[in-house]
Design a protein around this motif. Structure first.
Motif, PDB file in Angstrom:
ATOM      1  N   HIS A 149       0.596  -1.412  -0.184  1.00 28.47           N
ATOM      2  CA  HIS A 149      -0.006  -0.212  -0.155  1.00 28.47           C
ATOM      3  C   HIS A 149       0.865   1.337  -0.117  1.00 28.47           C
ATOM      4  O   HIS A 149       0.422   1.897  -0.536  1.00 28.47           O
ATOM      5  CB  HIS A 149      -1.091   0.298   1.304  1.00 28.47           C
ATOM      6  CG  HIS A 149      -2.320  -1.176   1.607  1.00 28.47           C
ATOM      7  ND1 HIS A 149      -3.230  -1.253   0.200  1.00 28.47           N
ATOM      8  CD2 HIS A 149      -2.187  -2.053   2.396  1.00 28.47           C
ATOM      9  CE1 HIS A 149      -4.195  -2.288   0.233  1.00 28.47           C
ATOM     10  NE2 HIS A 149      -3.118  -2.906   1.831  1.00 28.47           N
ATOM     11  N   GLU A 169      -2.784  -4.414  -8.083  1.00 30.45           N
ATOM     12  CA  GLU A 169      -3.297  -2.687  -8.122  1.00 30.45           C
ATOM     13  C   GLU A 169      -3.062  -1.864  -9.665  1.00 30.45           C
ATOM     14  O   GLU A 169      -1.506  -2.083 -10.217  1.00 30.45           O
ATOM     15  CB  GLU A 169      -2.820  -1.860  -6.699  1.00 30.45           C
ATOM     16  CG  GLU A 169      -3.668  -2.230  -5.772  1.00 30.45           C
ATOM     17  CD  GLU A 169      -3.364  -1.848  -4.273  1.00 30.45           C
ATOM     18  OE1 GLU A 169      -2.827  -0.583  -4.050  1.00 30.45           O
ATOM     19  OE2 GLU A 169      -3.828  -2.149  -3.278  1.00 30.45           O
ATOM     20  N   ASP A 181      -7.507  -0.343  -6.244  1.00 32.44           N
ATOM     21  CA  ASP A 181      -7.519  -2.174  -6.380  1.00 32.44           C
ATOM     22  C   ASP A 181      -8.672  -2.588  -7.312  1.00 32.44           C
ATOM     23  O   ASP A 181     -10.194  -2.312  -6.561  1.00 32.44           O
ATOM     24  CB  ASP A 181      -8.113  -2.416  -5.220  1.00 32.44           C
ATOM     25  CG  ASP A 181      -7.885  -3.913  -4.419  1.00 32.44           C
ATOM     26  OD1 ASP A 181      -8.356  -5.183  -5.334  1.00 32.44           O
ATOM     27  OD2 ASP A 181      -7.553  -4.170  -3.902  1.00 32.44           O
ATOM     28  N   SER A 183     -11.046  -4.974  -5.323  1.00 33.91           N
ATOM     29  CA  SER A 183     -12.323  -3.966  -3.945  1.00 33.91           C
ATOM     30  C   SER A 183     -13.136  -3.255  -5.272  1.00 33.91           C
ATOM     31  O   SER A 183     -13.556  -1.984  -4.269  1.00 33.91           O
ATOM     32  CB  SER A 183     -11.805  -3.784  -2.950  1.00 33.91           C
ATOM     33  OG  SER A 183     -10.919  -2.668  -3.278  1.00 33.91           O
ATOM     34  N   GLN A 184     -12.468  -1.787  -6.194  1.00 36.01           N
ATOM     35  CA  GLN A 184     -12.013  -0.483  -6.306  1.00 36.01           C
ATOM     36  C   GLN A 184     -11.757   0.464  -5.634  1.00 36.01           C
ATOM     37  O   GLN A 184     -13.010   1.057  -5.631  1.00 36.01           O
ATOM     38  CB  GLN A 184     -13.976  -1.086  -7.013  1.00 36.01           C
ATOM     39  CG  GLN A 184     -14.506  -1.785  -8.289  1.00 36.01           C
ATOM     40  CD  GLN A 184     -13.771  -1.657  -9.071  1.00 36.01           C
ATOM     41  OE1 GLN A 184     -13.970  -0.383  -9.866  1.00 36.01           O
ATOM     42  NE2 GLN A 184     -13.289  -2.947  -9.388  1.00 36.01           N
ATOM     43  N   GLN A 185     -11.564  -0.358  -4.329  1.00 33.99           N
ATOM     44  CA  GLN A 185     -11.066   0.893  -3.521  1.00 33.99           C
ATOM     45  C   GLN A 185      -9.899   1.603  -4.107  1.00 33.99           C
ATOM     46  O   GLN A 185      -8.863   1.420  -4.579  1.00 33.99           O
ATOM     47  CB  GLN A 185     -11.045   0.527  -2.041  1.00 33.99           C
ATOM     48  CG  GLN A 185     -12.017  -0.226  -1.554  1.00 33.99           C
ATOM     49  CD  GLN A 185     -13.317   0.870  -1.084  1.00 33.99           C
ATOM     50  OE1 GLN A 185     -12.761   1.821  -0.082  1.00 33.99           O
ATOM     51  NE2 GLN A 185     -14.269   0.022  -1.980  1.00 33.99           N
ATOM     52  N   ASN A 238      -6.381   4.257  -2.927  1.00 35.78           N
ATOM     53  CA  ASN A 238      -5.405   4.615  -2.588  1.00 35.78           C
ATOM     54  C   ASN A 238      -5.131   6.121  -2.418  1.00 35.78           C
ATOM     55  O   ASN A 238      -4.266   5.071  -3.778  1.00 35.78           O
ATOM     56  CB  ASN A 238      -4.679   3.464  -1.861  1.00 35.78           C
ATOM     57  CG  ASN A 238      -3.499   3.884  -0.409  1.00 35.78           C
ATOM     58  OD1 ASN A 238      -3.750   4.248   0.424  1.00 35.78           O
ATOM     59  ND2 ASN A 238      -2.406   3.012  -1.092  1.00 35.78           N
TER      60      ASN A 238
END
Length: 410
Positions: A118, A354, A373, A376-378, A380
């Motif tokens: 991350h 990612e 991501d 998850s479609q998230q 960062n």
């Protein structure tokens, strides 16, 4: 010289330390001594070349350089943190109400980042190869790609020049003028390693802009060999295609890949050149994407699978991944990103899978970076790059070019 990620902790390795190491290794069998040298960071090995002629001969040999690289790339070697090289142009500070001064030129900036799951921590900044040059109007240097620690730089002049640069050892090779330089024309370039010939190659595709008739303006190719130091023609590109503008390339499965336009109509496909056989082939894009101009080929984080970024009229971007090489039916859609605030610009895949995206900040005249991501479609947030024309590539340190007499120190 750049001191890279794996060399930071060894930056105090002096010539005296190298001599002590040489004396210690004299008590070991040759194969054990070589094994110890393989484990040393790049900066230490470069300094060891100044200790004795014997060590210089060993470390600068092609066999040692490639064995060192293969050892670093071996699947069992997991102790090194993956690296990403970011290159961009930093313009004079400005705001929406205060445009940048026209008298100040942009500055090229290169820096290395950790590619953890991350994090995107800035490790160190590199003195860009051409940072000391005064830019001409509209001149821009572009990091076109990286292979085995060699950064492939394209000088975006009318008559383009190309440079192979290894920042870890401070060596560079400026390529001679290619054979096809008389315009007008459109071109695309690529760079990779030919394992069969043990040679690094630059490939250039050129479509003369003389006529829309393909018979009068066929696309041709030429290749530069680092081993011979010269260009040679590959003749007409088959299957026939057109280069309608400079596009990014990707190196995957010992081949260079570009998105190109079919010579008869507006359909697009992926053109692949196997560097060993120097033969071209067509790879079909996902169904429904063949008519879209804004498609860029890329590669997965592990470097084993083709990927594709397709933009649809400034509305959204699709991210694709090819699960089985060269099989159109194996394309899968990873996700679709819409223009919430601004349309994201995909830059590259990370080792984690990612995708790093650039979001344009019109007020600051720069780009913010986020990591997506795709499952998850998230997002960062990686922070603002503060650069324009930002590019990011996977990077690893190597000794490649150390054995080249034509390479100059930089």
């Amino acid at each position: 010289m750049c001191i890279g990620l794996n060399s930071v902790c060894m930056c105090k390795f002096s010539a005296r330390d190298a001599k002590l190491l040489e004396a210690m290794l004299e008590n070991f069998p040759e194969e054990i001594g070589h094994d110890i040298l393989f484990r040393l960071p790049i900066v230490c090995l470069v300094r060891c070349t100044s200790v004795s002629k014997a060590w210089m001969s060993i470390i600068r040999s092609s066999s040692f350089i490639h064995s060192h690289l293969n050892r670093k790339n071996h699947p069992s070697n997991h102790h090194e943190t993956p690296q990403l090289l970011l290159h961009g142009a930093r313009f004079p500070a400005s705001t929406a109400l205060s445009p940048p001064p026209t008298t100040e030129e942009p500055k090229d900036v290169c820096c290395l980042h950790y590619d953890n799951n991350h994090d995107f921590d800035d490790c160190c900044q590199i003195d860009f190869l051409f940072s000391g040059l005064v830019r001409q109007a509209n001149r821009r240097f572009r990091v076109a790609g990286i292979c085995d620690g060699i950064v492939f730089i394209e000088d975006d002049l009318v008559w383009k020049r190309y440079t192979l640069w290894n920042p870890a050892i401070g060596k560079a090779v400026m390529l001679p003028w290619p054979g096809l330089i008389h315009g007008p024309f459109e071109e695309s370039v690529g760079f990779g390693f030919d394992a069969l010939a043990n040679d690094y190659k630059v490939v250039r595709l050129v479509t003369p802009q003389i006529s829309f008739d393909y018979a009068k303006s066929p696309t041709v190719a030429e290749v530069y060999s680092l081993a011979t130091g010269s260009w040679r023609s590959l003749g007409l590109v088959v299957p026939p295609c057109r280069i309608d503008r400079t596009r990014p390339y990707t190196y995957c499965n010992s081949a260079i890949h570009w998105t190109v336009r079919h010579w008869k109509d507006d359909h697009y496909f992926i053109l692949a050149l196997d560097l060993g056989s120097e033969s071209f082939r067509e790879i079909r894009m996902p169904k429904g994407t063949e008519l879209h101009l804004e498609s860029e080929v890329s590669v997965s984080g592990d470097g084993k699978s083709l990927s594709l970024f397709t933009e649809y009229c400034d509305y959204y971007v699709d991210l694709w991944l090819m699960k089985e090489y060269c099989k159109q039916e194996s394309w899968i859609s990873l996700c679709r990103q819409g223009p919430e605030g601004c349309l994201p610009r995909p830059l590259c895949f990370r080792k984690s899978g990612e995708v790093i995206l650039a979001l344009r900040n019109n007020e600051r005249e720069s780009e913010s970076l986020v990591s997506l991501d795709t499952v998850s479609q998230q997002f960062n947030n990686l922070g603002s790059s503060e650069y324009r024309y930002c590019s990011i590539h996977s990077y690893e340190e190597s000794l490649v070019l150390l054995d080249m007499d034509s390479a100059v120190s930089c």
